[in-house]
Design an enzyme around this catalytic site. Structure first.
Site, PDB file in Angstrom:
ATOM      1  N   HIS A 108       3.012   3.022   2.172  1.00 21.70           N
ATOM      2  CA  HIS A 108       2.150   2.013   1.632  1.00 21.70           C
ATOM      3  C   HIS A 108       0.996   1.641   2.919  1.00 21.70           C
ATOM      4  CE1 HIS A 108       2.400  -2.663   1.094  1.00 21.70           C
ATOM      5  NE2 HIS A 108       1.918  -2.488   2.229  1.00 21.70           N
ATOM      6  N   GLU A 109       1.068   2.149   4.031  1.00 19.41           N
ATOM      7  CA  GLU A 109       0.093   2.106   5.177  1.00 19.41           C
ATOM      8  C   GLU A 109      -1.055   2.862   4.602  1.00 19.41           C
ATOM      9  OE1 GLU A 109      -0.109  -0.368   7.692  1.00 19.41           O
ATOM     10  OE2 GLU A 109       1.680  -0.855   6.388  1.00 19.41           O
TER      11      GLU A 109
ATOM     12  N   GLU B 116      -1.899  -6.140  -1.190  1.00 16.07           N
ATOM     13  CA  GLU B 116      -0.761  -5.634  -0.809  1.00 16.07           C
ATOM     14  C   GLU B 116      -0.034  -5.178  -2.297  1.00 16.07           C
ATOM     15  OE1 GLU B 116       1.634  -5.491   1.637  1.00 16.07           O
ATOM     16  OE2 GLU B 116      -0.113  -5.935   2.512  1.00 16.07           O
TER      17      GLU B 116
ATOM     18  N   HIS C  95      -3.102   1.485   1.737  1.00 19.05           N
ATOM     19  CA  HIS C  95      -4.289   0.657   2.271  1.00 19.05           C
ATOM     20  C   HIS C  95      -5.548   1.219   2.971  1.00 19.05           C
ATOM     21  CE1 HIS C  95      -2.332  -3.300   2.051  1.00 19.05           C
ATOM     22  NE2 HIS C  95      -1.032  -2.883   3.049  1.00 19.05           N
TER      23      HIS C  95
END
Ligand SMILES: [Zn+2]
Length: 272
Positions: free
Chosen positions: A134-135, A192, A138
């Site tokens: 997820h990071e 997100e 981003h």
């Protein structure tokens, strides 16, 4: 001078629009990705070197090896998504801070995980891969530059003053500051959603069970218990996050179930 800055800022703002390199979504951008990477590189050292001096970086070799192993496999997949990111300074450090439940990946691939995330959430490897995936998502989606743009547009003292300063040191400080501020700002719900979608796929392609995306967020919410976790304050839940992730699992399973070993990227050893 102040008026000039305001005028300049308006001109910049009017032309501020870019497209997400992965999903194609329009983004508000006044900081280029290469500027965000340069500023993040500096912010990373500024944030972490005092911690290094205090003996709080990579204290647990077994944990560091675990994080490197998982992250290395995710980065190999990130490079598959965006081949030019092979040039990034992909690295990860573990910050010894049991009270903080957080992790980040800056523009340019500089990452950190706080030991509190491991101790309080107790993630499995599959779940940890979802956090880092997820990071990384981003960063791949240029969300750092997007948040730096917001930081600089909403605080001209930090952004525009430094950017138009005659003093290059001051300019760098300002941009690095904006990069440091950016990782503490909440992502938009749209960002997100993008990171959830890309992150679960990176993890599945790296050989990590997509079901863990759902259980990870359940654990986060449970540990949070209505209180404040750093990770949840910078990653606000898009509507129906769990349901959306759950609905993505079937399409991710073929990536996860692919036979054979997954490639791993050798992370860089960045000195602080
Ligand atoms: Zn997020």
């Amino acid at each position: 001078m102040k008026r000039l800055i305001t005028v300049l800022s308006c001109i910049i703002l009017l032309s501020a629009c870019a497209t997400n390199p992965v999903t194609g979504r329009k983004q508000f951008i006044i900081v280029s990705e290469s500027q965000a990477i340069a500023a993040s590189k500096q912010a990373y050292v500024q944030m972490l070197s005092p911690l290094q001096k205090a003996g709080k970086i990579d204290r647990d070799p077994a944990l560091k090896a675990r994080i490197d192993r998982i992250t290395g496999r995710l980065v190999a997949q990130a490079i598959h998504f965006r081949p030019e990111t092979a040039q990034w300074g992909w690295t990860v450090k573990v910050i010894d801070d049991p009270k903080t439940v957080n992790a980040f990946c800056m523009a340019g691939g500089r990452m950190a995980v706080y030991s509190g995330l491991i101790q309080q959430i107790q993630p499995s490897d599959n779940e940890l891969a979802q956090v880092m995936g997820h990071e990384i998502a981003h960063a791949l989606s240029n969300h750092t530059a997007e948040k730096m743009s917001v930081a600089m547009a909403s605080d001209l003292a930090v952004g525009a003053v430094a950017a138009t300063s005659d003093n290059p040191d001051l300019a760098l400080q300002g941009a690095a500051l904006a990069a440091a501020v950016a990782i503490q700002l909440p992502n938009s719900r749209q960002a997100e959603k993008e990171a959830d979608r890309i992150g679960i796929e990176l993890a599945a392609r790296a050989g990590y069970d997509p079901h863990a995306a759902v259980t990870l967020w359940q654990k986060m919410e449970k540990v949070s218990g209505g209180g404040r976790l750093e990770f949840l304050s910078t990653h606000p839940a898009p509507e129906k996050r769990m349901e959306t992730l759950k609905s993505l699992v079937p399409q991710m399973m073929p990536y996860y179930q692919q036979p054979g070993d997954r490639p791993s990227y050798k992370l860089r050893d960045v000195s602080l």
